[in-house]
Scaffold this active site. Sequence first.
Site, short mmCIF file in Angstrom:
data_model
loop_
_atom_site.label_atom_id
_atom_site.label_comp_id
_atom_site.label_asym_id
_atom_site.label_seq_id
_atom_site.Cartn_x
_atom_site.Cartn_y
_atom_site.Cartn_z
CD1 TRP A 10 36.90 74.31 89.47
CD2 TRP A 10 35.47 74.86 88.14
NE1 TRP A 10 36.47 74.87 90.33
CE2 TRP A 10 35.20 75.73 89.61
CE3 TRP A 10 34.55 76.17 87.51
CZ2 TRP A 10 34.63 76.92 90.48
CZ3 TRP A 10 33.64 76.86 88.32
CH2 TRP A 10 33.73 76.90 89.96
CE LYS A 11 42.75 68.32 85.71
NZ LYS A 11 43.61 67.46 85.37
CD GLU A 97 44.78 67.76 82.33
OE1 GLU A 97 43.99 68.45 82.26
OE2 GLU A 97 44.50 66.45 82.80
CB SER A 212 46.91 62.92 92.99
OG SER A 212 46.42 62.60 91.93
N GLY A 233 43.35 69.87 90.81
CA GLY A 233 41.73 69.45 89.83
C GLY A 233 41.60 68.63 90.49
N GLY A 234 40.89 67.08 90.25
CA GLY A 234 39.58 66.55 90.97
C GLY A 234 38.84 67.04 91.75
C1 PEP Z 1 45.97 69.49 87.90
O1 PEP Z 1 45.11 69.27 86.53
O2 PEP Z 1 46.98 70.36 87.64
C2 PEP Z 1 45.80 68.61 89.30
C3 PEP Z 1 47.04 68.36 89.94
O3 PEP Z 1 45.14 67.36 88.56
P1 PEP Z 1 44.47 66.67 90.04
O4 PEP Z 1 44.89 67.55 91.89
O5 PEP Z 1 43.15 65.75 89.72
O6 PEP Z 1 45.92 65.35 89.56
#
Ligand code: PEP
Length: 251
Positions: A10-11, A97, A212, A233-234
């Site tokens: 979820w960051k 990150e 993604s 992530g998103g």
């Molecule tokens: C992540 O933060 O590990 C990630 C894969 O983000 P996203 O799915 O948004 O690319």
Amino acid sequence: MRTPIVAANWKMNKTQAEAREYCRRFRELVPEDFPVELVLFPPFTALGAVRDGLTGSVVKWGAQNVHPEPKGAFTGEISLPMLLEYEISYVIVGHSERRDIFGETDEFIARKIWAVLEAGVRPILCVGEKLEERREGRAREVVERQLSAALEGLSPEDADRVVIAYEPVWAIGTGVPARPEDAQEMAAFIRGWLRARLGDVADGIRIQYGGSVKPGNAGDFLRLPDIDGALVGGASLDPDSFFAIAREGVP
Ligand code: PEP
């Protein structure tokens, strides 16, 4: 056979109230016998809400980061003994990150891996190259350096508890995933590296793809022979979208 593992990073998103509502909905979606391991990674402040919301379900939870020392003068950091009070099962270590925005080095990440394993928790070690490194043909070299720094010298028993997330940096949060064939090629390379050091144990270590991933493309990755799950992530911020991704991992 390796049990697939699909994880939600979820960051820096969701309050406690939002986390509670997510867990309530997610529990409605996930059957008790769901064959994919599911792990939520909320921000630290929502760990209690997620623990309370998921206890008694098959869904696990973990922390997005940790400091390798158990306590001390490290303003703003959090330790394993503090996280263990929230009954975490996993910790994400070495997310790009953390490496790129917060300057975490390979050596610091290695200390975290050892500390997490010592505490009886499972690390998800993130590795992956940047766009210019891929363009220069150095993707494998970068991933190999990250693996060596973090995992060299681990016993087979400890290594067996590690999950590796291959996350090409240029695919994270950009909406542009890696090509499945490139993800498979790197996952096979990672497994080969593990096999050379750990023998047959390598066949049991799970390797996720991250970058993604969405409901519409998750199946392209989760069906690959050396990919055993996804770090999302998103698209994990909505419980229905995250569960749609996880369903693509059902063997
Ligand atoms: C992540 O933060 O590990 C990630 C894969 O983000 P996203 O799915 O948004 O690319």
